[in-house]
Design a protein around this motif. Structure first.
Motif: not given
Length: 94
Positions: A1-6
């Protein structure tokens, strides 16, 4: 789970290594349009490696983790953990 990036790291060889290593799904949560655009690029690499991928776009609230972003994250947890026996007892019944 990547939030706002990655998204940047998901080159084809990285996605393949993730799949070979047992990775089974990736979720991107974005509240900014450039994040969603970059997540689509990364999702294409992951799907080529047969990794189920989902992108959730929230209201455009900037780079933050509360409000709509936190709510989208909460709602996405069941999909993120689906099929993983280690978390079966934590997920709501279908």
């Amino acid at each position: 789970m990547l939030i706002e990036g990655g998204h940047d790291a998901w080159k084809p060889e990285v996605a393949q290594a993730f799949a070979k290593g047992g990775g089974n799904r990736v979720l991107f949560i974005c509240s900014q349009s450039f994040c969603e655009r970059d997540a689509r690029w990364a999702a294409a690499r992951l799907r080529e490696a047969k990794i189920p991928t989902r992108i959730v776009k929230t209201a455009d609230v900037g780079h933050r983790y509360h409000g709509p972003v936190a709510e989208a994250t909460r709602k996405s947890i069941p999909w993120s953990l689906e099929g993983d026996a280690r978390f079966g007892d934590l997920l709501p019944a279908p």
